[in-house]
Each structure stands twice: as structure tokens, then as C-alpha cells.
Design a protein around this motif. Structure first.
Motif, PDB file in Angstrom:
ATOM      1  N   UNK A 130      41.296  23.697  22.396  1.00 33.86           N
ATOM      2  CA  UNK A 130      39.883  23.640  22.035  1.00 33.86           C
ATOM      3  C   UNK A 130      38.961  23.585  23.243  1.00 33.86           C
ATOM      4  N   UNK A 131      39.528  23.523  24.454  1.00 36.37           N
ATOM      5  CA  UNK A 131      38.737  23.458  25.671  1.00 36.37           C
ATOM      6  C   UNK A 131      38.156  24.811  26.032  1.00 36.37           C
ATOM      7  N   UNK A 132      37.225  24.797  26.977  1.00 34.01           N
ATOM      8  CA  UNK A 132      36.518  26.021  27.366  1.00 34.01           C
ATOM      9  C   UNK A 132      36.537  26.184  28.875  1.00 34.01           C
ATOM     10  N   UNK A 133      36.884  27.400  29.298  1.00 37.12           N
ATOM     11  CA  UNK A 133      36.854  27.787  30.710  1.00 37.12           C
ATOM     12  C   UNK A 133      35.694  28.747  30.909  1.00 37.12           C
ATOM     13  N   UNK A 134      34.853  28.439  31.880  1.00 39.45           N
ATOM     14  CA  UNK A 134      33.764  29.335  32.274  1.00 39.45           C
ATOM     15  C   UNK A 134      33.945  29.595  33.761  1.00 39.45           C
ATOM     16  N   UNK A 135      34.126  30.878  34.096  1.00 40.74           N
ATOM     17  CA  UNK A 135      34.462  31.214  35.475  1.00 40.74           C
ATOM     18  C   UNK A 135      33.684  32.418  35.967  1.00 40.74           C
ATOM     19  N   UNK A 136      33.244  32.314  37.193  1.00 45.36           N
ATOM     20  CA  UNK A 136      32.727  33.468  37.905  1.00 45.36           C
ATOM     21  C   UNK A 136      33.938  34.240  38.422  1.00 45.36           C
ATOM     22  N   UNK A 137      33.822  35.544  38.524  1.00 44.79           N
ATOM     23  CA  UNK A 137      34.921  36.370  39.008  1.00 44.79           C
ATOM     24  C   UNK A 137      34.322  37.607  39.659  1.00 44.79           C
ATOM     25  N   UNK A 138      34.875  38.022  40.787  1.00 44.10           N
ATOM     26  CA  UNK A 138      34.408  39.277  41.360  1.00 44.10           C
ATOM     27  C   UNK A 138      34.862  40.419  40.457  1.00 44.10           C
ATOM     28  N   UNK A 139      34.283  41.576  40.629  1.00 43.46           N
ATOM     29  CA  UNK A 139      34.641  42.726  39.792  1.00 43.46           C
ATOM     30  C   UNK A 139      35.935  43.397  40.242  1.00 43.46           C
ATOM     31  N   UNK A 140      36.542  42.907  41.285  1.00 43.16           N
ATOM     32  CA  UNK A 140      37.746  43.514  41.842  1.00 43.16           C
ATOM     33  C   UNK A 140      38.847  43.794  40.811  1.00 43.16           C
ATOM     34  N   UNK A 141      39.194  42.868  39.913  1.00 41.57           N
ATOM     35  CA  UNK A 141      40.265  43.166  38.953  1.00 41.57           C
ATOM     36  C   UNK A 141      39.944  44.319  37.995  1.00 41.57           C
ATOM     37  N   UNK A 142      38.690  44.676  37.868  1.00 37.99           N
ATOM     38  CA  UNK A 142      38.299  45.787  36.992  1.00 37.99           C
ATOM     39  C   UNK A 142      38.127  47.078  37.790  1.00 37.99           C
ATOM     40  N   UNK A 143      38.079  46.965  39.111  1.00 37.54           N
ATOM     41  CA  UNK A 143      37.881  48.140  39.960  1.00 37.54           C
ATOM     42  C   UNK A 143      39.186  48.724  40.499  1.00 37.54           C
ATOM     43  N   UNK A 144      40.259  47.968  40.397  1.00 32.21           N
ATOM     44  CA  UNK A 144      41.533  48.383  40.983  1.00 32.21           C
ATOM     45  C   UNK A 144      42.623  48.423  39.921  1.00 32.21           C
ATOM     46  N   UNK A 145      43.697  49.128  40.222  1.00 25.28           N
ATOM     47  CA  UNK A 145      44.816  49.216  39.291  1.00 25.28           C
ATOM     48  C   UNK A 145      46.123  48.722  39.891  1.00 25.28           C
ATOM     49  N   UNK A 150      46.116  44.769  36.706  1.00 27.71           N
ATOM     50  CA  UNK A 150      46.467  45.187  35.337  1.00 27.71           C
ATOM     51  C   UNK A 150      46.982  44.001  34.530  1.00 27.71           C
ATOM     52  N   UNK A 151      47.845  43.195  35.162  1.00 25.71           N
ATOM     53  CA  UNK A 151      48.361  42.003  34.490  1.00 25.71           C
ATOM     54  C   UNK A 151      47.215  41.078  34.070  1.00 25.71           C
ATOM     55  N   UNK A 152      46.279  40.851  34.997  1.00 28.20           N
ATOM     56  CA  UNK A 152      45.168  39.938  34.720  1.00 28.20           C
ATOM     57  C   UNK A 152      44.298  40.448  33.577  1.00 28.20           C
ATOM     58  N   UNK A 181      29.807  42.447  43.344  1.00 30.37           N
ATOM     59  CA  UNK A 181      29.501  42.438  41.911  1.00 30.37           C
ATOM     60  C   UNK A 181      30.364  41.385  41.238  1.00 30.37           C
ATOM     61  N   UNK A 182      29.787  40.690  40.247  1.00 29.99           N
ATOM     62  CA  UNK A 182      30.499  39.591  39.595  1.00 29.99           C
ATOM     63  C   UNK A 182      30.546  39.761  38.082  1.00 29.99           C
ATOM     64  N   UNK A 183      31.530  39.127  37.497  1.00 30.63           N
ATOM     65  CA  UNK A 183      31.688  39.035  36.055  1.00 30.63           C
ATOM     66  C   UNK A 183      31.687  37.556  35.671  1.00 30.63           C
ATOM     67  N   UNK A 184      31.358  37.294  34.432  1.00 30.21           N
ATOM     68  CA  UNK A 184      31.493  35.964  33.854  1.00 30.21           C
ATOM     69  C   UNK A 184      32.655  36.026  32.885  1.00 30.21           C
ATOM     70  N   UNK A 185      33.567  35.081  32.999  1.00 29.06           N
ATOM     71  CA  UNK A 185      34.708  34.983  32.079  1.00 29.06           C
ATOM     72  C   UNK A 185      34.549  33.699  31.283  1.00 29.06           C
ATOM     73  N   UNK A 186      34.654  33.808  29.971  1.00 26.14           N
ATOM     74  CA  UNK A 186      34.618  32.645  29.088  1.00 26.14           C
ATOM     75  C   UNK A 186      35.871  32.698  28.211  1.00 26.14           C
TER      76      UNK A 186
END
Length: 191
Positions: A130-145, A150-152, A181-186
Motif C-alpha cells: 500500500x506504500x507509494x514511491x515517487x521518484x525523479x528519473x532521467x530519460x536515459x532508460x527510455x532513450x536507450x535499448x 529494457x529490463x527496467x 530530461x527527466x521523468x516522474x515515476x509513481x
């Protein structure tokens, strides 16, 4: 970094350029803190962790909202800053600190981008059901393969993560410049 930039941090002791210019040290500016906090659904008394707390900007705001806050920080001088601000430092390496699994109601993080994938996966394990994780993340995992990227991305889908592109330039006018560039992960951990 200029003395003016250091003064903007409003810290209880002076932090030198040699500390703030280390790899992956990007203190969360107020507008980043606001984005992370707004998405965290903090309630008074909830147990929160900031796993790479830096100068404490995010942790202090969590504390101001009534959360019980624990922090981890690898840089000794910044651990001192956190302690002087009455924050409870429980370790120096998030990835190796023991006894954190299923402990926290909320984990809010601006992780070191070089370790963002491992920090995010470990943070998820540290959440209570029931807990919540809110994280900043660079866009790197979406820009590379690369296999890890891919696992992430697959892992994020598996845990039902919401990911959002954030506006360009989050750190352009901050104490430490970067134009990443950054993403928000929830992520809400299932009960």
C-alpha cells in the motif's frame, strides 16, 4: 559554484564546490521538491525515506508536512548537514543498508542518475504494501535499448508504474546546472 549559489542552499554549514560538484550531486531545487511532494500523498505520521538525501531539501519538506523522515546519504559532509537539520541519517549507502524491506509508507527520491535503476527497484522493495514511491528519473532508460534499460522499462510495467515526462530544464536554473530530461515515476505497491 559561486558563494551566492552556496548561500541559496541555506544550509547550517558551508558546503564547498568540491562536494557540490561531485558526480550525481544535484540538490533538489524548490520546484522539483514541489513536484515530488505533490505526488506523494503525504499524511502526518507516515514513515518516509529519502534514500539519497543530499542537502535535505526534500526531507525537510516531508518533515514540515508531518511525516516521520529517515534519510540515507553517502557523502559524510552532507550527512553532517542532514544531522544538523535534525534529520535521522540511518545509513550511507542505500543499496547496502540492511533491514529496510517493507518498512516505509512513502519513499520520495531524486536518486543519483547513475544509480537510478537500482535505487528505484530497491526503493520499491522497501515500501510497505500500500506504500507509494515517487521518484525523479532521467530519460536515459527510455532513450536507450541496453539490456538493463529494457529490463527496467518492463519492470515498471510489471509493478504498474505511472511514468510522466517532466518539463525540460528542471535543473537549468538550480544550484547545480544540468539540462537532462527527466521523468516522474509513481508506483503504488499492491496490498
Amino acid at each position: 559554484m559561486s558563494n551566492k549559489a552556496v548561500e541559496l542552499l541555506n544550509l547550517p554549514i558551508a558546503i564547498t564546490d568540491s562536494i557540490l560538484n561531485r558526480k550525481d550531486v544535484f540538490p533538489s531545487p524548490p520546484w522539483v521538491v514541489e513536484i515530488l511532494i505533490k505526488n506523494a500523498n503525504i499524511t502526518p505520521g507516515c514513515l518516509c525515506l529519502e534514500p539519497s538525501a543530499g542537502t535535505g531539501n526534500l526531507a525537510l519538506e516531508l518533515q514540515n508536512l508531518g511525516a516521520i523522515v529517515e534519510v540515507i546519504e553517502p557523502i559524510p559532509e552532507l550527512q553532517l548537514v542532514l544531522t544538523l537539520q535534525n534529520l535521522l541519517a540511518i545509513g550511507s549507502d542505500f543499496l547496502t543498508t540492511p533491514n529496510l524491506d517493507c518498512k516505509y509508507d512513502r519513499i520520495i527520491q531524486n536518486p543519483p542518475f547513475s544509480l537510478q535503476i537500482s535505487h528505484t527497484i530497491k526503493a520499491y522493495k522497501c515500501l510497505k504494501p500500500g506504500g507509494r514511491l515517487v521518484s525523479l528519473c532521467s530519460s536515459s532508460p527510455w532513450q536507450h535499448n541496453r539490456n538493463l534499460d529494457k529490463y527496467f522499462r518492463n519492470w515498471l510495467k510489471t509493478v504498474g508504474a505511472q511514468t510522466t515526462d517532466l518539463p525540460y530544464g528542471l535543473f537549468v536554473n538550480s544550484v547545480r546546472y544540468t539540462d537532462v530530461d527527466c521523468h516522474l515515476i509513481i508506483i503504488e505497491k499492491a496490498n
